[in-house]
Design a protein around this motif. Structure first.
Motif, PDB file in Angstrom:
ATOM      1  N   GLY A 234      -2.325   1.456   0.247  1.00 41.14           N
ATOM      2  CA  GLY A 234      -2.051   2.477   1.247  1.00 41.14           C
ATOM      3  C   GLY A 234      -0.966   3.437   0.799  1.00 41.14           C
TER       4      GLY A 234
ATOM      5  N   GLY B 170     -10.231  -1.113   8.364  1.00 46.19           N
ATOM      6  CA  GLY B 170      -9.727  -0.576   7.109  1.00 46.19           C
ATOM      7  C   GLY B 170      -9.580   0.935   7.134  1.00 46.19           C
ATOM      8  N   ASN B 171      -8.634   1.425   6.355  1.00 44.71           N
ATOM      9  CA  ASN B 171      -8.377   2.860   6.263  1.00 44.71           C
ATOM     10  C   ASN B 171      -9.480   3.513   5.430  1.00 44.71           C
ATOM     11  OD1 ASN B 171      -7.448   5.427   5.565  1.00 44.71           O
ATOM     12  ND2 ASN B 171      -5.311   4.782   5.401  1.00 44.71           N
TER      13      ASN B 171
ATOM     14  N   PRO C 162      -8.987  -5.602   4.738  1.00 50.23           N
ATOM     15  CA  PRO C 162      -8.278  -4.365   5.064  1.00 50.23           C
ATOM     16  C   PRO C 162      -6.760  -4.477   4.985  1.00 50.23           C
ATOM     17  CG  PRO C 162     -10.086  -4.682   6.590  1.00 50.23           C
ATOM     18  CD  PRO C 162      -9.978  -5.949   5.782  1.00 50.23           C
TER      19      PRO C 162
ATOM     20  N   ILE D 205      -8.572   4.870   1.984  1.00 49.02           N
ATOM     21  CA  ILE D 205      -8.442   3.883   0.910  1.00 49.02           C
ATOM     22  C   ILE D 205      -9.818   3.564   0.337  1.00 49.02           C
ATOM     23  CG2 ILE D 205      -7.900   1.472   0.397  1.00 49.02           C
ATOM     24  CD1 ILE D 205      -5.555   1.665   2.297  1.00 49.02           C
TER      25      ILE D 205
ATOM     26  N   GLU E  51      -4.445  -2.276   2.532  1.00 46.12           N
ATOM     27  CA  GLU E  51      -3.377  -1.396   3.014  1.00 46.12           C
ATOM     28  C   GLU E  51      -2.060  -1.696   2.303  1.00 46.12           C
ATOM     29  OE1 GLU E  51      -1.771   1.692   4.766  1.00 46.12           O
ATOM     30  OE2 GLU E  51      -3.838   1.115   5.219  1.00 46.12           O
ATOM     31  N   GLU E  52      -1.794  -2.985   2.107  1.00 47.69           N
ATOM     32  CA  GLU E  52      -0.542  -3.371   1.449  1.00 47.69           C
ATOM     33  C   GLU E  52      -0.481  -2.860   0.012  1.00 47.69           C
ATOM     34  OE1 GLU E  52       1.751  -7.440  -0.085  1.00 47.69           O
ATOM     35  OE2 GLU E  52       0.061  -7.578   1.307  1.00 47.69           O
TER      36      GLU E  52
ATOM     37  N   THR F 209     -14.363  -0.324   7.148  1.00 47.16           N
ATOM     38  CA  THR F 209     -13.814   0.538   8.197  1.00 47.16           C
ATOM     39  C   THR F 209     -14.015  -0.080   9.585  1.00 47.16           C
ATOM     40  OG1 THR F 209     -15.886   1.824   8.160  1.00 47.16           O
ATOM     41  CG2 THR F 209     -14.043   2.653   6.856  1.00 47.16           C
TER      42      THR F 209
END
Length: 265
Positions: free
Chosen positions: A115, A211-212, A107, A215, A111-112, A207
């Motif tokens: 995101g 995690g988003n 995650p 995404i 995100e990096e 998730t």
């Protein structure tokens, strides 16, 4: 629109046959099919696939994807390797489509790198490369010329999930056959339920680990703006799908006419 009865060993298998075209025509069933990777294919245990009578398979995946999950094919099927993303990979920009499992296992890394709308931008860029890179042009040229050849028999084309590289291939074929814009988008988006089901455990794990979900959905699903990026690239570079096929893919008009005659009813 006709879809194949769900296969037990092939993800996201669809027959483009039955798709409505202009003037009340439709795509002939049983001649052009799309799917995800065929690494789990078991003809003996899967009467749906056995009944297809496949004669040609076109694999759009990268070398690494094929090495990790090699296709299993019915006996006598001719396999053509056409790496759509070869030029994109050689540029140093690895498309998200080839890294689904890696990105969804971390995650923080997701995100990096993805995101804040980056996942959508990355997919749009990848879809534009379907139109502009030489490796993609060669792959889709092979798809069209094979479909124009009666000796190719029932043909299946696929990538890994059967949604992006495969989705663009289906769009080009159906556009040439006379499908309208609404039908093209409907076919493109139709794979979402099957793809989300196939990746459901991975999405849930992502998730649960923090995690988003946006995404995850951006990676797993297909969206109108993804396909529109490729269509806009066609318009900007060539002005029309016909000119893209003739000038960008190098497919002669005679082959296009043969394809239309063979695949429409």
């Amino acid at each position: 629109m006709t879809t194949t009865t769900p296969s037990t060993t092939v993800a996201n298998l669809r027959d483009l046959g039955g798709t409505p075209l202009a003037d009340g025509r439709t795509v002939r069933p049983g001649l052009v099919l799309r799917s995800g990777q065929l690494d789990r294919l078991d003809v003996d245990a899967d009467p749906v696939v056995a009944a297809l009578g496949l004669r040609t398979v076109i694999d759009f995946r990268t070398d690494a994807e094929r090495a990790d999950h090699p296709d299993r094919l019915p006996q006598g099927v001719r396999l053509l390797i056409e790496d759509v993303l070869a030029d994109k990979l050689s540029s140093g920009k690895i498309p998200a489509a080839t890294q689904l499992k890696d990105l969804l296992s971390d995650p923080a890394m997701a995100e990096e790198h993805l995101g804040g709308g980056k996942v959508q931008a990355l997919f749009a860029d990848t879809y534009r490369s379907f139109v502009s890179t030489a490796s993609a042009q060669a792959a889709y040229r092979t798809l069209l010329t094979e479909l124009a050849d009666p000796q190719a028999g029932p043909l299946l084309f696929h990538c890994t999930a059967g949604k992006d590289r495969t989705g663009w291939g289906a769009t080009v074929v159906l556009a040439l056959l006379g499908a309208d814009d609404e039908t093209l988008m409907a076919e493109y988006l139709s794979v979402n339920p099957a793809v989300k089901q196939a990746f459901a455990p991975m999405i849930e794990g992502f998730t649960v680990a923090g995690g988003n979900p946006d995404i995850a959905l951006g990676l797993i699903g297909v969206f109108p703006e993804y396909l529109q990026a490729a269509l806009d690239e066609v318009s900007a570079r060539y002005g029309s799908m016909e000119k893209y096929v003739r000038e960008g893919l190098g497919v002669p008009d005679e082959a296009v006419e043969a394809l239309r005659t063979r695949l429409t009813a």
